[in-house]
Design a protein around this motif. Structure first.
Motif, PDB file in Angstrom:
ATOM      1  N   ARG A  13       0.867  -1.171   0.000  1.00 56.62           N
ATOM      2  CA  ARG A  13       0.000   0.000   0.000  1.00 56.62           C
ATOM      3  C   ARG A  13       0.909   1.228   0.000  1.00 56.62           C
ATOM      4  N   GLU A  19      -2.992   0.541  -3.827  1.00 55.65           N
ATOM      5  CA  GLU A  19      -2.332  -0.738  -3.605  1.00 55.65           C
ATOM      6  C   GLU A  19      -1.814  -1.267  -4.925  1.00 55.65           C
ATOM      7  N   VAL A  58       0.915  -5.350   2.331  1.00 56.70           N
ATOM      8  CA  VAL A  58      -0.370  -6.023   2.494  1.00 56.70           C
ATOM      9  C   VAL A  58      -0.178  -7.533   2.493  1.00 56.70           C
TER      10      VAL A  58
END
Length: 76
Positions: A13, A19, A58
């Motif tokens: 991110r 993202e 992430v």
């Protein structure tokens, strides 16, 4: 993010909230630069970002589970 070991195929991110996936890593005099694949962005417009531009990881490519953004493709 300097405490994390970033590698190709990590899902990250960015500081601006987008993202993406790290698809290439380059080293230069200023450090490491990461080419980020972003959804909805053409290949030639994918940005190179610095580690300071990355807010979070992430998903790590080293994990054995599927990334959270995996899409299911149904065959006809």
């Amino acid at each position: 993010m300097s405490s994390l070991k970033l590698q190709e195929l990590d899902v990250i991110r960015l500081a601006d909230g987008r993202e993406g996936t790290i698809v290439n890593i380059q080293d230069d005099r200023r450090g490491r630069a990461f080419l980020i694949e972003l959804d909805g962005v053409e290949f030639f417009d994918w940005p190179y970002v610095r580690e300071a531009d990355i807010a979070a990881v992430v998903w790590h490519a080293a994990d054995k589970t599927a990334p959270p953004r995996t899409k299911t493709v149904l065959s006809a």
